[in-house]
Design a protein around this motif. Structure first.
Motif, PDB file in Angstrom:
ATOM      1  N   UNK A  70       0.835  -1.213   0.000  1.00 19.47           N
ATOM      2  CA  UNK A  70       0.000   0.000   0.000  1.00 19.47           C
ATOM      3  C   UNK A  70       0.864   1.256   0.000  1.00 19.47           C
ATOM      4  N   UNK A  71       1.953   1.239   0.788  1.00 19.92           N
ATOM      5  CA  UNK A  71       2.850   2.406   0.824  1.00 19.92           C
ATOM      6  C   UNK A  71       3.510   2.643  -0.534  1.00 19.92           C
ATOM      7  N   UNK A  72       3.945   1.565  -1.176  1.00 26.93           N
ATOM      8  CA  UNK A  72       4.595   1.692  -2.493  1.00 26.93           C
ATOM      9  C   UNK A  72       3.597   2.207  -3.521  1.00 26.93           C
ATOM     10  N   UNK A  73       2.358   1.691  -3.458  1.00 22.50           N
ATOM     11  CA  UNK A  73       1.327   2.142  -4.393  1.00 22.50           C
ATOM     12  C   UNK A  73       0.980   3.622  -4.161  1.00 22.50           C
ATOM     13  N   UNK A  74       0.857   4.023  -2.901  1.00 22.05           N
ATOM     14  CA  UNK A  74       0.557   5.431  -2.581  1.00 22.05           C
ATOM     15  C   UNK A  74       1.668   6.343  -3.056  1.00 22.05           C
TER      16      UNK A  74
END
Length: 292
Positions: A277-281
Motif C-alpha cells: 500500500x505504501x509503495x502504491x501510494x
C-alpha cells in the motif's frame, strides 16, 4: 482441450511471475521489510519464479505444438534446473521455519541468532546443497544407456519417467534417487513439523495478541510447506513406478504451488500488505506531481 489448457496454464504462469516479482519488488523497495523473514521470503519468490520456469514454458508451448519433443541436452538441462530449484525451495522453506522458531522461542536473542551474516550463510548453504543434490541426481540418471524407446510418459524430464527409458538395471539408481530426493523431502518435512510443534508449545504462555500474530505468520508458512512437501514425498519416496495420478500431482507442485505462495504470503501478512500500500501510494503521488 489443448487450447483451453494452453490458455489456463499460461494464465497460471503469468500469475506466478507477476505475484512473485511483486513480492521481490516490495521486499527490496521497503526498508521496513529488510528483516531475516523477508530476506528468506524474497529467496523463496525467486526460487518459485525459476522453479516454475524450468517446466511451465515448455509445457505451455507443447499445448499448441504438433510434435512435443525435447532434445537430449534440453532434457538434461530441464532435469538439472528442476531439481536444483526444487531442492533450493525445500531448504529455503526449512530455513524459514528455523527463522520463525528463533523469533518466537528466543525473541531476546533473535537479532544475534539471525544476524545478517547468519542469514547469508544459511541462504548460501541452501543454494549449495541444492546444487549438489541436482548434480548428483542428473548424473545418476544420464550415465545410464538409453536405447530405442524415446517417448517420455510425462510433461517434463523427471527422474522416474526418464529412468523407464534406460536399457539397463536401474535398481541401484532407484535406491539412490529415493535416498537423494525422497529422504531430503521427508527429513526436511519432519524437521519442519518438529519446529512447529515446539513453537506451538511455546505459545501457550504468551498473550492472546502475541499468539494471534505468531499463528498467522506460521500458518502461512505451514500452508506453503504442506502444499509443496506432501506431493514431493508422494512422488520421490517410492520406487520407480508411475501412477496416472503422478502427472496431476506434478502439475500441482510445479505450477499451482508457486502461484499460491505469493497469494498466501500477501493475503495473510499485514507487513507485506502495508508495504504494498505504501509503495502504491508513493507511486500515485509521484504521478500526480508529474502531472502538476
Amino acid at each position: 482441450m489443448q487450447l483451453m489448457f494452453f490458455a489456463l496454464f499460461l494464465l497460471f504462469y503469468i500469475v506466478v511471475m507477476v505475484g512473485n516479482l511483486l513480492i521481490l519488488l516490495t521486499v527490496f523497495s521497503d526498508p521496513r521489510l529488510h528483516k531475516p523473514m523477508y530476506f528468506f521470503l524474497s529467496n523463496l519468490s525467486f526460487v518459485d519464479i525459476a522453479y516454475s520456469s524450468a517446466t511451465a514454458p515448455k509445457m505451455i508451448a507443447d499445448f499448441i505444438s504438433e510434435k512435443k519433443t525435447i532434445s537430449y541436452w534440453g532434457c538434461v538441462t530441464q532435469m538439472f534446473t528442476f531439481h536444483f530449484f526444487g531442492c533450493a525451495e525445500i531448504f529455503v522453506l526449512t530455513v524459514m521455519a528455523f527463522d520463525r522458531y528463533a523469533a518466537i522461542c528466543h525473541p531476546l536473542r533473535y537479532t544475534t541468532i539471525m544476524s545478517a551474516n547468519a542469514c547469508i550463510v544459511l541462504a548460501s548453504l541452501s543454494w549449495l546443497g541444492a546444487l549438489g543434490h541436482s548434480f548428483v541426481q542428473t548424473l545418476l540418471t544420464f550415465q545410464l544407456p538409453f536405447c530405442n524407446n524415446r517417448v517420455i510418459d510425462h510433461y517434463f524430464c523427471d527422474v522416474h519417467p526418464v529412468l523407464k527409458l534406460a536399457c539397463a538395471d536401474t535398481t541401484l539408481v532407484n535406491m539412490l534417487v529415493i535416498a537423494n530426493s525422497g529422504l531430503i523431502s521427508l527429513g526436511c518435512f519432519l524437521i519442519l513439523l518438529a519446529s512447529y510443534t515446539v513453537i506451538l508449545f511455546s505459545l501457550r504462555k504468551r498473550s492472546s495478541e502475541s499468539r494471534r500474530k505468531a499463528l498467522s505468520t506460521c500458518g502461512s508458512h505451514f500452508t506453503v510447506v504442506t502444499f509443496f512437501f506432501v506431493p514431493c514425498i508422494f512422488i520421490y519416496l517410492r520406487p520407480s513406478t508411475t501412477f496416472p495420478l503422478d502427472k496431476a500431482v506434478s502439475v500441482f507442485y510445479t505450477t499451482i504451488t508457486p502461484m499460491l505462495n505469493p497469494l498466501i504470503y500477501t493475503l495473510r501478512n499485514e507487513d507485506v500488505k502495508n508495504a504494498m500500500k505504501r509503495i502504491w501510494s508513493l507511486k500515485v503521488s509521484l504521478k500526480e506531481k508529474q502531472k502538476a
